[in-house]
Scaffold this active site. Structure first.
Site, PDB file in Angstrom:
ATOM      1  CD  GLU A   1      -2.468   1.419   2.730  1.00 16.30           C
ATOM      2  OE1 GLU A   1      -2.704   0.387   3.563  1.00 16.30           O
ATOM      3  OE2 GLU A   1      -2.976   2.247   2.959  1.00 16.30           O
TER       4      GLU A   1
ATOM      5  CB  SER B   1      -5.589   4.391   1.677  1.00 16.58           C
ATOM      6  OG  SER B   1      -6.599   3.754   1.981  1.00 16.58           O
TER       7      SER B   1
END
Length: 424
Positions: free
Chosen positions: A348, A351
């Site tokens: 990640e 987001s």
RNA sequence: GGAGAGGUGGCCGAGAGGUCGAAGGCACGCCCCUGCUAAGGGCGCAUACGAGCUUAAACUUGUAUCGAGGGUUCGAAUCCCUCCCUCUCCGCCA
């Protein structure tokens, strides 16, 4: 915060939607609190109405100089019961409020059901995964060999989960933030903002960090302020308790800030390197939008974040989080995951979420609709991008056999023309 | 840190224990007049929650809300206490 009206009208429906994200709504408790609230409130209001009308009569009588002792004796007896009821009402309302404030947002209908990360839905991939004719090093080795990354000294100064960047690596870190800010302001229409890094509890409540995630925040006890875990908090709270004019929508803000997280509960995870730190920099995109435009806005915001990775030439994929993996306040979240060769996986780096009215309701952030009535806004945000992790991705993806690292084209003019990082 | 002033509706601003959810203005909405780019008149115009009516909305009605919390009182925007915030001056200071 969910709309209490929706809970009243469709409790079972809300409970079912929350169940998909692993949250069990205590419907019996809600019903019981609501029933209590209703009974007490009705009775309280009756008595208040009586007191008010009687007091009004006293006022009128006194104005005429009439005797008011009889009527005053009558209303005096109301006092005790009313006080009891008002206290009970307040208690029930506090309880209801506490109950509501820890319920997560309901997922959007398109969110895939699932329990964990493993159930997330890959939406698309971009870029090709680099092949290396030598054994790849991770960013820690690369950075230390380049002489610009020093975790030991950081630990001496502050402790675990801090990093110290030096020389060209520190500059590259700054270059990345500059590049991201410039791209979003010049090409994507965001207004640059410089915001407080310490915020009050109301702001934390507004975006949903409080009351549930208080343990994850750094608290400055002496002044009762909190270090921001993300720029989302100060930036989104710009519109707290505000009524935005319809024609000013959408508001698009970008902000480069450090982020501070205690990472309580993640002991042992990502202990090596810069991936998970107590302090990291992030360029954050925030949009404050008309409720009918929020999903459209989310796709755009996602695209804005992707642009950065594309310009940097980093391979990534987009993942739609499943119900079980989404954050507390989100109705729908896309994660952008960048390829990290040393971990041989996507990690990640951004987001991007639509919170719908969940944060706006907590913040009382509204706009005046075409009928002139205040209505809750929708809020969106996304990283564009996490600076430290982007640095990691560049080091690992652009490494050469000799341990040097090529600097992406778009960053070179922020680096004084430097094209490659080498050990000095 | 010391001294002072102040926080009232979307905004400005009056009110200084009773008929105040709050004058007046601005902005906004609808209507009228006028007719041309500016002005006049009328009406409306806070939010949340409850009850009634309802498919719903509208509407009617009640309660709460004048920075926040407590107190005095039959009754508080108004009096008292505590806290928060803003502004001005002085001090210190990147």
């Amino acid at each position: 915060m969910l709309d209490i009206q929706t809970l009243r009208n469709d409790l079972a429906g809300v409970a079912a939607r929350l169940a998909t994200r692993g949250y069990t709504l205590d419907t019996a408790k809600f019903e019981q609190l609501e029933a209590e609230r209703k009974t007490i409130q009705t009775r309280t209001q009756e008595l208040q109405a009586k007191r008010n009308s009687t007091s009004k009569l006293i006022g009128q009588a006194k104005a005429k100089g009439a005797d008011t002792s009889a009527i005053m004796a009558e209303v005096a007896t109301l006092g005790y019961e009313l006080k009891q009821l008002e206290e009970q009402l307040e208690r029930v309302q506090h309880e209801l409020n506490a109950f509501l404030s820890v319920i997560p947002n309901t997922p959007h209908a398109s969110v895939p059901a699932g329990k964990s990360e493993a159930d997330n839905l890959e939406v698309r991939k971009f870029g090709s995964i680099p092949k290396f004719a030598f054994e790849v090093k991770d960013h820690v080795s690369l950075g230390e060999e380049l002489g610009g990354l020093d975790f030991d000294t950081a630990a001496k100064i502050a402790g675990a989960r801090f990093s110290l960047l030096k020389g060209p690596l520190a500059r590259l870190h700054r270059a990345l933030a500059q590049f991201m800010l410039d791209t979003h302001t010049e090409q994507h229409g965001y207004m640059e903002t410089y915001v407080p890094y310490l915020v009050n509890a109301d702001s934390m409540r507004g975006t949903g960090q409080f009351p549930k995630f208080e343990d994850d925040q750094f608290h400055i006890c002496a002044d009762n302020l909190y270090l921001i875990p993300t720029a989302e908090v100060p930036v989104t709270n710009i519109v707290r308790d505000e009524i935005v004019a319809l024609e000013d929508l959408p508001l698009k803000f970008v902000s480069h800030t450090p982020c501070f997280r205690r990472e309580a509960g993640s002991y042992g995870r990502d202990t090596r390197g810069m991936i998970r730190q107590h302090q990291f920099d992030k360029v954050e995109l925030v949009q404050i939008v008309h409720p009918e435009k929020s999903y459209e806005g989310l796709e755009q915001l996602l695209g804005h974040a992707e642009t950065i990775l594309q310009k940097l030439g980093l391979p990534y994929r987009i993942v739609k989080l499943c119900t079980g993996d989404m954050g507390f306040s989100a109705a729908l979240t896309y994660d952008i995951e960048v390829w990290l060769p040393a971990q041989n996986t996507y990690r990640e780096i951004s987001s991007c979420s639509n919170f719908e009215a969940f944060q706006a309701r907590r913040m009382q952030a509204r706009f005046r609709n075409a009928q002139g009535k205040p209505e809750l806004l929708h809020t969106l945000n996304g990283s564009g991008l996490a600076v430290g992790r982007t640095l990691v991705a560049i080091l690992e993806n652009n490494q050469q056999a000799d341990g040097s690292v090529t600097i992406p084209e778009v960053l070179r003019h922020y680096m004084g023309g430097m094209e490659i990082l080498r050990a000095s």
